[in-house]
Design a protein around this motif. Structure first.
Motif, short mmCIF file in Angstrom:
data_model
loop_
_atom_site.label_atom_id
_atom_site.label_comp_id
_atom_site.label_asym_id
_atom_site.label_seq_id
_atom_site.Cartn_x
_atom_site.Cartn_y
_atom_site.Cartn_z
N ASP A 1 0.84 -1.20 0.00
CA ASP A 1 0.00 0.00 0.00
C ASP A 1 0.87 1.25 0.00
O ASP A 1 1.86 1.34 0.74
N ASP A 2 0.50 2.20 -0.83
CA ASP A 2 1.21 3.47 -0.94
C ASP A 2 0.74 4.40 0.18
O ASP A 2 -0.45 4.71 0.27
N PRO A 3 1.66 4.84 1.07
CA PRO A 3 1.24 5.69 2.19
C PRO A 3 0.65 7.04 1.75
O PRO A 3 -0.04 7.69 2.52
N ARG A 4 0.88 7.42 0.49
CA ARG A 4 0.31 8.67 -0.02
C ARG A 4 -1.12 8.48 -0.55
O ARG A 4 -1.78 9.43 -0.92
N GLU A 5 -1.57 7.23 -0.60
CA GLU A 5 -2.90 6.92 -1.13
C GLU A 5 -3.86 6.57 0.00
O GLU A 5 -3.50 5.86 0.93
N GLN A 6 -5.08 7.08 -0.09
CA GLN A 6 -6.09 6.72 0.90
C GLN A 6 -6.54 5.28 0.63
O GLN A 6 -7.04 4.98 -0.45
N ILE A 7 -6.35 4.41 1.60
CA ILE A 7 -6.69 3.00 1.43
C ILE A 7 -8.12 2.79 1.93
O ILE A 7 -8.39 2.78 3.13
N TRP A 8 -9.04 2.65 0.99
CA TRP A 8 -10.46 2.49 1.32
C TRP A 8 -10.97 1.08 1.01
O TRP A 8 -12.12 0.76 1.24
#
Length: 194
Positions: free
Chosen positions: A38-45
């Motif tokens: 998971d990219d920490p800059r991306e909101q993981i929904w």
């Protein structure tokens, strides 16, 4: 049958869940799960493919590039019959696509050949389409061009948003795999050129 699964996001999650159930039914085996960190800059929904795989004691790999010779050699050693790619974000190149005995298949979020490429769900909404769906097709090095195995339609309602349509697509993805997997493993699935 021995399967290698590439996947990410909610559709990747439901496809892995469905394939796990089908493998149990047919006494097949998922020998590796390949996903993304998971990219920490991306909101993981969305749900985690990695967490689901680990909860079932499956080996999980998160290569930066799945096409490196070392990683291809590792997957080759697993002797896959199929590769399934369900919303995995990177293109798989010829050395990987050549590994499985019965083929490498991708699940794409439109009714191919329409809306090839990235973000098909967004584009069908932008263009006001009344219908979309999912296509399971054999992978080639060029994205979304291989022979079609199966499609499932998903109607688009006037009130649908990207979120609600995504939920419909996720449910449809599981249904599509459940319908076509027995034919694939029996080597009886259709194969229609685009």
């Amino acid at each position: 049958m021995r399967l290698i699964f590439f996947g990410y996001s909610n559709i990747g999650h439901i496809c892995l869940e469905t394939l796990l159930d089908l493998c149990n039914q047919f006494q097949d085996e998922i020998v590796a799960v390949v996903t993304h960190v998971d990219d920490p800059r991306e909101q993981i929904w969305f749900k985690s493919v990695a967490d689901l795989a680990r909860s079932r004691q499956l080996p999980v790999y998160t290569p930066t590039d799945p096409n490196t010779p070392d990683f291809v050699a590792l997957l080759k050693s697993l002797k896959p019959d199929f590769i399934f790619s369900c919303y995995y974000r990177q293109l798989l190149k010829k050395p990987l696509l050549a590994l499985p005995r019965l083929g490498a298949l991708n699940l794409h979020g439109s009714l191919l050949p329409r809306y090839r490429g990235r973000c098909p769900l967004n584009w069908v909404l932008i263009h006001g389409e009344p219908l979309t769906g999912l296509t399971l097709h054999y992978m080639e090095e060029k994205a979304d061009t291989g022979d079609i195995v199966a499609q499932i339609q998903v109607p688009i309602e006037l009130e649908d948003t990207a979120w609600t349509l995504s939920e419909k697509m996720t449910a449809a993805a599981g249904r599509l795999l459940r319908q076509i997997y027995p034919l694939l493993r029996a080597e009886a699935a259709p194969r229609v050129p685009q």
